[in-house]
Write an enzyme that holds these catalytic residues in place. Structure first.
Site, mmCIF file in Angstrom:
data_model
loop_
_atom_site.group_PDB
_atom_site.id
_atom_site.type_symbol
_atom_site.label_atom_id
_atom_site.label_comp_id
_atom_site.label_asym_id
_atom_site.label_seq_id
_atom_site.Cartn_x
_atom_site.Cartn_y
_atom_site.Cartn_z
ATOM 1 N N LYS A 198 1.491 -0.921 0.179
ATOM 2 C CA LYS A 198 0.276 -0.124 0.248
ATOM 3 C C LYS A 198 0.978 1.621 0.250
ATOM 4 O O LYS A 198 1.876 1.535 0.724
ATOM 5 C CB LYS A 198 -0.598 -0.269 1.425
ATOM 6 C CG LYS A 198 -1.713 1.660 1.247
ATOM 7 C CD LYS A 198 -2.658 1.289 2.461
ATOM 8 C CE LYS A 198 -3.557 2.422 2.947
ATOM 9 N NZ LYS A 198 -4.390 2.216 3.523
ATOM 10 N N ARG A 208 -10.512 9.849 1.958
ATOM 11 C CA ARG A 208 -10.548 9.887 3.254
ATOM 12 C C ARG A 208 -12.174 11.477 3.840
ATOM 13 O O ARG A 208 -12.053 11.304 4.763
ATOM 14 C CB ARG A 208 -9.176 11.129 3.587
ATOM 15 C CG ARG A 208 -8.174 10.213 3.462
ATOM 16 C CD ARG A 208 -6.965 10.129 3.649
ATOM 17 N NE ARG A 208 -5.367 9.342 3.596
ATOM 18 C CZ ARG A 208 -4.303 9.703 2.988
ATOM 19 N NH1 ARG A 208 -3.963 10.712 3.042
ATOM 20 N NH2 ARG A 208 -3.815 8.660 3.190
ATOM 21 N N LYS A 222 1.563 10.140 6.559
ATOM 22 C CA LYS A 222 1.627 8.413 6.561
ATOM 23 C C LYS A 222 2.478 7.781 5.885
ATOM 24 O O LYS A 222 2.870 6.771 5.833
ATOM 25 C CB LYS A 222 0.472 8.318 5.514
ATOM 26 C CG LYS A 222 -0.921 8.519 6.648
ATOM 27 C CD LYS A 222 -2.319 7.697 6.292
ATOM 28 C CE LYS A 222 -3.721 8.432 6.948
ATOM 29 N NZ LYS A 222 -4.783 6.885 7.078
ATOM 30 N N GLU A 238 7.371 -6.910 1.008
ATOM 31 C CA GLU A 238 6.206 -6.649 1.316
ATOM 32 C C GLU A 238 5.323 -8.173 1.129
ATOM 33 O O GLU A 238 4.618 -8.027 2.138
ATOM 34 C CB GLU A 238 5.281 -5.331 1.306
ATOM 35 C CG GLU A 238 5.690 -4.292 2.293
ATOM 36 C CD GLU A 238 5.904 -3.997 3.646
ATOM 37 O OE1 GLU A 238 4.937 -5.050 4.095
ATOM 38 O OE2 GLU A 238 5.924 -3.157 3.680
ATOM 39 N N LYS A 253 -2.279 -1.818 -4.039
ATOM 40 C CA LYS A 253 -3.168 -0.489 -3.508
ATOM 41 C C LYS A 253 -2.205 1.024 -4.225
ATOM 42 O O LYS A 253 -0.810 1.451 -2.762
ATOM 43 C CB LYS A 253 -3.626 -0.362 -2.437
ATOM 44 C CG LYS A 253 -4.498 0.600 -1.847
ATOM 45 C CD LYS A 253 -5.348 0.531 -0.415
ATOM 46 C CE LYS A 253 -6.011 1.887 -0.289
ATOM 47 N NZ LYS A 253 -6.185 2.530 0.859
ATOM 48 N N TYR A 318 -15.264 1.267 -6.899
ATOM 49 C CA TYR A 318 -16.317 1.502 -6.534
ATOM 50 C C TYR A 318 -17.321 1.836 -7.957
ATOM 51 O O TYR A 318 -18.548 2.417 -7.378
ATOM 52 C CB TYR A 318 -15.770 3.141 -5.999
ATOM 53 C CG TYR A 318 -15.574 3.256 -4.776
ATOM 54 C CD1 TYR A 318 -16.015 3.113 -3.340
ATOM 55 C CD2 TYR A 318 -13.725 3.485 -5.479
ATOM 56 C CE1 TYR A 318 -14.988 2.953 -1.906
ATOM 57 C CE2 TYR A 318 -12.593 3.679 -3.403
ATOM 58 C CZ TYR A 318 -13.661 3.317 -2.791
ATOM 59 O OH TYR A 318 -12.993 3.960 -1.478
HETATM 60 C C1 PBG Z 1 -7.344 3.657 6.201
HETATM 61 C C2 PBG Z 1 -7.703 3.005 4.754
HETATM 62 C C3 PBG Z 1 -7.412 4.271 3.555
HETATM 63 C C4 PBG Z 1 -8.382 3.203 1.960
HETATM 64 C C5 PBG Z 1 -8.461 2.362 2.331
HETATM 65 N N1 PBG Z 1 -8.293 2.159 3.715
HETATM 66 C C6 PBG Z 1 -6.759 5.682 2.899
HETATM 67 C C7 PBG Z 1 -5.477 5.918 3.639
HETATM 68 O O1 PBG Z 1 -4.839 4.961 3.830
HETATM 69 O O2 PBG Z 1 -5.484 6.600 4.763
HETATM 70 C C8 PBG Z 1 -8.189 4.008 0.732
HETATM 71 C C9 PBG Z 1 -9.237 3.778 0.271
HETATM 72 C C10 PBG Z 1 -9.098 4.660 -1.141
HETATM 73 O O3 PBG Z 1 -9.081 5.558 -1.587
HETATM 74 O O4 PBG Z 1 -10.611 4.528 -1.769
HETATM 75 N N2 PBG Z 1 -6.353 2.488 6.586
#
Ligand code: PBG
Length: 334
Positions: A198, A208, A222, A238, A253, A318
């Site tokens: 990720k 968010r 982050k 990872e 992701k 989505y």
């Molecule tokens: C948080 C999480 C995030 C997403 C899924 N789980 C956002 C982040 O890491 O701040 C993002 C999903 C998206 O942008 O559609 N643990």
């Protein structure tokens, strides 16, 4: 006489021959539909994600029932928590009656055959928006303290009925710890879909907005736990670690900017590979289509096909519901 010996265009002449030689297909069974739920009585649209709602419990359950009828195998449910319930510890995550656990129970009751996936991370619940607990000096996200809470979250999610828990926080060692915690609580069949690679991406902004986890300006980044977008080899590390630790499915992701990573991960992993087409990818396509600059449906479908072609066995998107509808319509008309 023609000098050209090989004419690849022969296999592109008609729709029938193109279908015959097509290498990649998108199937309804490949799609996972992420859904948001909040405690309010009515659904509210997420401004930066056209067509995406923060569902009420009722509308969430109805959407899940529709998803099941369309043949979608799974939904991923994310809670949007009222700011008044957030604190630095994310304590509300451990409250058995929070809206996420209520939602999971309601969906599993109404649609027992539909797989429910839940994120294991603290960001919906923390006032600072981080996925974990801050160290006492507030200068970092504390890995090991966070992993302990993640284990408790995962067990609560499994108790509520989640079929798959998905640690999305990028803490080190959490897959193994969560596996042990689930097994100790006798949730032997609850699977782990690890957000293995990720990236610290700019493309999570609309998500968010949806869950209200925007990080303040001067806070920790982050990037201290999510991966550097510049890195490729690290993604393989990872994934290897998460496989060894017990991940049943590994995820890359975001998806579209990281097709090379999806391919490499597919080539080395022995477990199924998921890709998350994140909120910013969805928003980009909608925004360009609204301006009339891109064809909505063609761009949407191409984006998903490319993620499949890169090697993803399943895609969180989505667009899942509308694409599933389109696929069933096409199959009906043939
Ligand atoms: C948080 C999480 C995030 C997403 C899924 N789980 C956002 C982040 O890491 O701040 C993002 C999903 C998206 O942008 O559609 N643990």
């Amino acid at each position: 006489m023609s000098q050209i010996l090989r004419r690849p265009r022969r296999l592109r002449r008609t729709d029938a021959i193109r279908r015959l030689v097509r290498e990649t297909r998108l199937d309804v069974s490949d799609l996972i539909w992420p859904l948001f739920v909040h405690a309010g009585p009515d659904p509210i649209e997420v401004a930066s994600m056209p067509g995406v709602l923060r569902h009420s419990l009722g509308s969430l359950v109805r959407s899940c029932a529709e998803a099941e009828i369309l043949g979608l195998p799974a939904v991923a449910i994310f809670p949007s928590i009222s700011p008044s319930l957030k604190d630095p510890q994310g304590a509300h995550g451990l409250s058995q009656d929070n809206i996420l656990y209520q939602a999971v129970r309601a969906v599993k009751k109404e649609c027992p055959g539909l797989l429910v996936i839940t994120d294991v991370a603290l960001d919906p619940y923390t006032s600072h928006g981080h996925d974990g607990l801050l160290s006492p000096d507030g200068n970092t996200v504390d890995n090991d303290a966070t992993v302990e809470v993640l284990c408790r979250l995962a067990v609560l999610e499994a108790e509520a009925g989640a079929d798959i828990v998905a640690p999305s926080d990028m803490m080190d060692g959490r897959v193994r710890a969560i596996r042990e915690a689930l097994d100790a609580a006798r949730f032997l069949d609850t699977a782990i879909m690890s957000y293995a690679a990720k990236y610290a991406s700019s493309l999570y902004g609309p998500f968010r907005d949806a869950v209200g986890s925007k990080i303040g300006k001067n806070a920790i980044s982050k990037s201290t736990y999510q991966m550097d977008p510049a890195n490729r080899l690290e993604a393989k590390l990872e994934v290897r670690l998460d496989e060894i630790e017990g991940a049943d499915i590994v995820m890359v992701k975001p998806a579209s900017y990281y097709l090379d990573i999806i391919r490499e991960v597919r080539d080395i992993a022995a477990v199924p590979v998921a890709a998350y087409q994140v909120s910013g990818e969805y928003a980009q396509i909608h925004a360009a289509a609204r301006l009339g600059w891109l064809d909505y449906q063609a761009t949407r479908d191409e984006s998903l096909l490319a993620i499949r072609r890169a090697g993803a066995d399943m895609i969180l998107t989505y667009f899942a519901r509308e694409v599933a509808e389109g696929i069933s319509r096409d199959q009906g008309s043939r």
